[in-house]
Design a protein around this motif. Structure first.
Motif, PDB file in Angstrom:
ATOM      1  N   ASP A  73     -29.814 -37.185 -77.163  1.00 27.76           N
ATOM      2  CA  ASP A  73     -29.955 -35.853 -77.442  1.00 27.76           C
ATOM      3  C   ASP A  73     -30.819 -35.041 -76.550  1.00 27.76           C
ATOM      4  OD1 ASP A  73     -32.408 -37.326 -77.993  1.00 27.76           O
ATOM      5  OD2 ASP A  73     -32.931 -35.889 -79.495  1.00 27.76           O
ATOM      6  N   ASN A 126     -31.591 -29.757 -75.793  1.00 25.19           N
ATOM      7  CA  ASN A 126     -31.334 -30.757 -76.919  1.00 25.19           C
ATOM      8  C   ASN A 126     -29.851 -30.339 -77.125  1.00 25.19           C
ATOM      9  OD1 ASN A 126     -32.021 -30.564 -80.300  1.00 25.19           O
ATOM     10  ND2 ASN A 126     -31.618 -32.244 -79.097  1.00 25.19           N
ATOM     11  N   GLN A 127     -28.914 -31.624 -77.214  1.00 20.91           N
ATOM     12  CA  GLN A 127     -27.651 -31.571 -77.545  1.00 20.91           C
ATOM     13  C   GLN A 127     -27.567 -31.882 -78.739  1.00 20.91           C
ATOM     14  OE1 GLN A 127     -25.203 -34.101 -75.435  1.00 20.91           O
ATOM     15  NE2 GLN A 127     -23.341 -33.583 -76.397  1.00 20.91           N
ATOM     16  N   ARG A 128     -26.954 -30.952 -79.673  1.00 16.83           N
ATOM     17  CA  ARG A 128     -26.864 -31.113 -81.282  1.00 16.83           C
ATOM     18  C   ARG A 128     -25.716 -30.243 -81.832  1.00 16.83           C
ATOM     19  NH1 ARG A 128     -32.207 -28.408 -81.478  1.00 16.83           N
ATOM     20  NH2 ARG A 128     -32.124 -26.623 -82.596  1.00 16.83           N
ATOM     21  N   GLN A 129     -24.814 -30.655 -82.689  1.00 13.91           N
ATOM     22  CA  GLN A 129     -23.819 -29.743 -83.295  1.00 13.91           C
ATOM     23  C   GLN A 129     -23.161 -29.041 -82.352  1.00 13.91           C
ATOM     24  OE1 GLN A 129     -25.877 -27.348 -85.874  1.00 13.91           O
ATOM     25  NE2 GLN A 129     -26.724 -29.081 -87.289  1.00 13.91           N
ATOM     26  N   GLY A 130     -22.706 -29.808 -81.074  1.00 15.39           N
ATOM     27  CA  GLY A 130     -21.737 -29.148 -80.287  1.00 15.39           C
ATOM     28  C   GLY A 130     -22.278 -28.336 -79.358  1.00 15.39           C
ATOM     29  N   GLU A 131     -23.494 -28.029 -79.346  1.00 16.86           N
ATOM     30  CA  GLU A 131     -23.952 -26.996 -78.205  1.00 16.86           C
ATOM     31  C   GLU A 131     -25.395 -27.484 -77.539  1.00 16.86           C
ATOM     32  OE1 GLU A 131     -25.550 -23.535 -80.328  1.00 16.86           O
ATOM     33  OE2 GLU A 131     -26.444 -24.861 -82.079  1.00 16.86           O
ATOM     34  N   VAL A 181     -19.043 -30.217 -74.415  1.00 18.11           N
ATOM     35  CA  VAL A 181     -19.938 -29.237 -74.560  1.00 18.11           C
ATOM     36  C   VAL A 181     -20.277 -28.436 -73.019  1.00 18.11           C
ATOM     37  CG1 VAL A 181     -22.318 -28.431 -75.359  1.00 18.11           C
ATOM     38  CG2 VAL A 181     -21.036 -30.383 -76.383  1.00 18.11           C
ATOM     39  N   GLU A 229     -15.438 -35.607 -76.893  1.00 18.36           N
ATOM     40  CA  GLU A 229     -16.400 -34.387 -77.357  1.00 18.36           C
ATOM     41  C   GLU A 229     -16.770 -33.616 -75.866  1.00 18.36           C
ATOM     42  OE1 GLU A 229     -20.424 -32.768 -79.584  1.00 18.36           O
ATOM     43  OE2 GLU A 229     -19.788 -34.986 -79.604  1.00 18.36           O
ATOM     44  N   PRO A 244     -35.385 -33.008 -83.952  1.00 15.97           N
ATOM     45  CA  PRO A 244     -34.965 -31.590 -83.510  1.00 15.97           C
ATOM     46  C   PRO A 244     -36.225 -30.888 -83.902  1.00 15.97           C
ATOM     47  CG  PRO A 244     -33.267 -32.654 -84.947  1.00 15.97           C
ATOM     48  CD  PRO A 244     -34.535 -33.493 -85.185  1.00 15.97           C
TER      49      PRO A 244
END
Length: 675
Positions: free
Chosen positions: A597, A612-617, A578, A576, A670
């Motif tokens: 995260d 915060n790294q979440r859902q590819g962003e 980002v 992955e 989150p």
């Protein structure tokens, strides 16, 4: 001839006179005097100086507790002699020796000298128990001083050294270069308030330099160092006497109240380029102190303590072995039951690497509450080793302006893989190479073992990490260059081959070549100024990087072992990626993955941002402005508080030093934004 204080006797009533004669023979004479009586002289010992062209001593000092005598000679060597046995022999031979020494010495020098020559054979000629040959070069040792159990020596090479006694052997701990241009150091004076005064000659001036303030206290024109002189200081006045053109000159300066008040003492004379936290030292009855190391453009590295309660940075030791700027630091924690033990590497300009052993312990008696012992282990310079190469006229010489931009110590390996206790460190170089060095601490050797010029441009950052598989361990390396590329290497094979070669060649070898990188990704459009790798609970690796263009890039890697057990069987897959363009308004010079995260970034725009790294962003959570201009680097660590909360700390350096802290829940959430 030279005088030395006699241990156990008052200095105003007795002293030791050391005289060098033919064939390197040195005599120890005890001279005592009483009011109204002529001085008496007594032969106490005979010593044999090591062979050299100019075979005489220049200074000496007694180590009473160990029963030893340390002296320096004209060749620049430090020599250690036993003196307790000779003292006992002299005491037993008083009837022989006193026959020519207890008489009055007025107008009787002609009778005194033959008596010593006749009866000195009653004392044995002692040989050295330890010799550090040419320690201060060919210009000689100027003084030897004892202070708090350590031996300090000065010389006309512009350096003073700190030594300790280990099993009746002199061991050099570190060397100091006081200031630029002060090549002729004569003496050291330790003051009652903890300052160290360096006395010497700069050109035709006598100089008194303060190590605390880093400036000259006195500068007296006297004509230079080839003359007799004497200096004395007291709380009321300071006096310097010297001979010039046959005249005795006297300079006297009365003590004056200080007209300036230092509000905040500086840590360095120029920009701080790198910082690392070594750990924390607990002091009984006091708070816990964090120990840091900083490197600077002023060519020094500083070990300091920073307390969250006092909010003050107190230097513990200053490392001044570099001849150019210190650009990067790396360390490996060592075994230590008491205090904090670490192996420190510092590198920078002129392709120079220095290695030290640091031991920090609590000391309630000192102002800083922490004591730091520094031992210089080894050093390496590419141009220095170039001069030792054969047929070098057929090769292209390395760039003398090569700089080490980043260092990373390879994590520990198992005993089965490394039978010899070598420690390896990777370096990113400005000449486009990635180099691997091996350190054997016991032999004080730092050897270049492997290199690669794959990037073909300046390499800015390097990070080493260890991947553990069922089939064994793999040493992996990540390097980033000025074109925005990040390369991942498997260096397990070269490291193992280097261990075998070093073992067979007894610490000397020709550098090996590194294999081609496993994977290379273009993460940024220009130079990568910050890089950090963190392993996830699933055994994968998060690689975060920041660039000159203000962007942040994060990728998730998975390491697997393919067919075969060699390096070619290591597989690296990017799962992955980002990217966050324009995350900052200027260069991103510091980045840390706090947890899978949470990401922390710092930039020259003086913003510290939590992502915060979440859902590819990457989503910004909070931003804090800090006060350090021209940010060069940051370092982070965490502490667990009561209730399971994590407190994150970070220290930033540039045109100053600043420490910040924040809290976050130990469980990723989150909805909860850390502060």
């Amino acid at each position: 001839l030279s005088w030395a204080p006699r241990p156990g006797l008052p200095s105003d009533a007795a002293a030791a006179l050391l005289a060098s004669g033919p064939d390197g023979e040195m005599l120890w004479l005890d001279v005592t005097h009483r009011l109204g009586q002529a001085p008496s002289v007594r032969l106490m010992g005979r010593y044999q100086l090591p062979p050299c062209k100019q075979r005489w001593h220049t200074c000496a000092a007694f180590l009473p507790q160990e029963g030893l005598l340390v002296c320096g000679d004209r060749r620049g060597s430090l020599i250690l002699f036993p003196c307790s046995s000779s003292s006992g022999c002299a005491a037993e031979s008083t009837s022989v020796v006193n026959g020519g020494t207890d008489a009055a010495v007025e107008d009787s020098s002609s009778e005194l000298e033959p008596s010593f020559l006749l009866h000195k054979g009653a004392l044995p000629l002692e040989s050295p128990v330890s010799v550090l040959f040419g320690l201060h070069g060919k210009t000689g040792v100027t003084s030897v001083t004892l202070h708090r159990g350590y031996v300090y020596s000065t010389g006309r090479d512009g350096v003073y050294r700190q030594l300790r006694l280990q099993d009746q052997q002199l061991e050099v701990l570190q060397k100091h270069r006081p200031c630029k241009g002060l090549q002729w150091i004569e003496e050291l004076h330790f003051t009652s308030d903890g300052d160290l005064l360096v006395l010497g000659f700069h050109a035709d001036n006598f100089v008194v330099w303060s190590s605390r303030t880093g400036e000259n206290i006195h500068c007296i024109p006297c004509g230079g160092g080839h003359r007799s002189w004497s200096y004395c200081s007291s709380p009321l006045a300071e006096v310097f006497a010297f001979i010039k053109s046959g005249d005795v000159m006297l300079y006297q300066c009365e003590a004056k109240p200080c007209e300036q008040q230092v509000l905040l003492a500086s840590l360095h004379g120029r920009e701080i380029t790198c910082v690392r936290r070594l750990g924390a030292v607990e002091v009984p009855g006091r708070a816990t102190f964090n120990v840091f190391v900083t490197g600077s453009e002023d060519t020094t590295a500083c070990v300091l303590v920073l307390s969250e309660n006092s909010r003050a940075a107190v230097p513990l030791a200053r490392l001044s072995d570099h001849i150019s700027s210190v650009r990067t630091l790396a360390f490996a924690m060592g075994p230590g039951n008491v205090g904090l033990s670490a192996l420190l590497f510092s590198a920078g300009g002129r392709a120079q690497i220095e290695c030290y052993r640091l031991l920090c312990t609590g000391d309630t008696a000192s102002e800083s509450a922490v004591a730091c012992q520094v031992i210089h282990v080894a050093s390496h310079r590419l141009d220095k080793h170039w001069e030792q190469k054969k047929n070098r006229h057929k090769l292209v010489k390395m760039d003398p302006e090569t700089r080490y931009m980043s260092l990373s110590v390879l994590p520990g390996t198992s005993t089965k893989q490394l039978p010899t206790p070598w420690k390896f460190v990777a370096a990113a170089c400005s000449d486009g190479s990635v180099r691997i060095f091996g350190l054997l601490e016991a032999a004080q050797k730092l050897v270049l073992v492997a290199e690669s010029f794959h990037h073909q441009r300046c390499v800015l950052k390097v990070e080493a990490f260890l991947h553990t598989l069922a089939g064994g361990e793999r040493h992996l390396l990540c390097s980033a260059a000025t074109d925005g590329s990040i390369a991942f290497w498997d260096i397990t094979g070269p490291v193992m081959d280097a261990v075998d070669a070093l073992h067979q060649a007894e610490g000397e070898m020709k550098p090996l070549g590194l294999d081609a990188p496993l994977v290379t990704i273009m993460a940024h459009s220009c130079g990568v100024n910050s890089l950090h790798i963190r392993e996830t609970p699933e055994g994968r690796y998060l690689v975060a990087s920041g660039s000159d263009d203000g962007s942040i890039h994060v990728c998730l890697l998975e390491v697997a072992l393919g067919r075969g057990e060699d390096a070619a069987g290591t597989c690296l897959q990017v799962l992955e990626r980002v990217s966050r363009p324009c995350a900052h308004a200027a260069h991103v010079t510091g980045i840390r993955v706090l947890r899978p995260d949470l990401l922390l970034s710092a930039s020259v725009d003086q913003r510290l941002t939590l992502w915060n790294q979440r859902q590819g962003e990457l989503v910004p959570l909070s931003t804090t402005f800090f006060h350090v201009p021209d940010l060069a680097e940051l370092d982070c660590w965490e502490e667990v508080e009561a209730g399971g909360k994590l407190r994150y700390y970070c220290v930033l350096c540039g045109q100053g030093l600043e420490m910040l802290c924040g809290t976050a829940s130990s469980k990723p959430s989150p909805q909860e934004a850390p502060q």
